[in-house]
Design a protein around this motif. Sequence first.
Motif, short mmCIF file in Angstrom:
data_model
loop_
_atom_site.label_atom_id
_atom_site.label_comp_id
_atom_site.label_asym_id
_atom_site.label_seq_id
_atom_site.Cartn_x
_atom_site.Cartn_y
_atom_site.Cartn_z
N HIS A 86 -14.82 -0.50 17.27
CA HIS A 86 -15.58 0.08 16.16
C HIS A 86 -14.93 -0.24 14.82
O HIS A 86 -13.75 -0.55 14.74
N HIS A 136 -7.80 10.27 18.68
CA HIS A 136 -7.61 9.12 17.80
C HIS A 136 -6.13 8.72 17.76
O HIS A 136 -5.26 9.59 17.78
N HIS A 193 -10.60 2.01 18.45
CA HIS A 193 -10.15 1.84 17.07
C HIS A 193 -8.94 0.90 17.14
O HIS A 193 -7.99 1.18 17.85
N ASP A 212 -19.24 5.42 10.29
CA ASP A 212 -17.92 6.06 10.34
C ASP A 212 -17.87 7.18 9.29
O ASP A 212 -16.81 7.50 8.78
N GLU A 245 -12.66 8.38 20.01
CA GLU A 245 -12.09 7.09 19.84
C GLU A 245 -10.63 7.10 20.25
O GLU A 245 -9.92 8.07 20.04
#
Length: 257
Positions: free
Chosen positions: A154, A66, A129, A204, A93
């Motif tokens: 997303h 992330h 993201h 999420d 992500e």
Amino acid sequence: MLVDSHCHLDKLDYTDLHTDVADVLQKAQARGVTHFLSVGVSMDAFPAMMAQIAPFDNVFASCGVHPLDIDSGFDLARLTEYASDPKVIAIGETGLDYHYQPEQAEAQREIFRQHIRLAKAVKKPLIIHTRQAREDTLQILREEGAEEVGGVLHCFTESLEMAKEAIELGFYISISGIVTFNKAAELKHVVSELPLERLLVETDSPYLAPMPYRGKQNQPAYVKEVAEYIALLKGESYETVAQTTSDNFFRLFCANK
Ligand SMILES: [Zn+2]
Ligand SMILES: [Zn+2]
């Protein structure tokens, strides 16, 4: 049928709220949620997440680091190994978040590029993201040829214009429980304008529980509220939204399986 296209099953509360992953899945299945994508956010957490979801054929996974977790480490060779697991249907992500860590923008961009290259190498779509980094996100997707694998933006909260540009690049837009919040007027407008054929739904979880659960810990069962709200916004039946977003999910992530 309904799919939670983005949840973090390893981060839910297994001391008070749920007994284990089987319990979480059962609560969701009781509300018609049939499939789940558990999304990886760091190198170190990935093996334990995979162990937790291993018994369940209807739970898929992704691997990535992330943009807000890059301090935890990024190892391309190891990520490539993770990506070869047959349960892993996407890379991410990954992406850019200039809202929380603008000082790391440069490092985020470099690692984002590496994820896109990996996705192309293993031919798996991307889970992206993006927050307050519209221009850079789109520019990097274009420069790296992300169109070749596609993917999803997303928990989308950006502009209609950005959504349309991403769709032109072959991406889908995933809507979370934020759409049910009173303040989310712009997002409601975005959802009403976009074609249902390009939308996914997600929780999420454990973050961002939709109304009327806002403030509680989120879980995949609540993806139903997201789909119901989209149905309301678009003047479609719940069944149509559930079926179309599920079809979209399988077209994107499982088409070449
Ligand atoms: Zn995210
Ligand atoms: Zn997430």
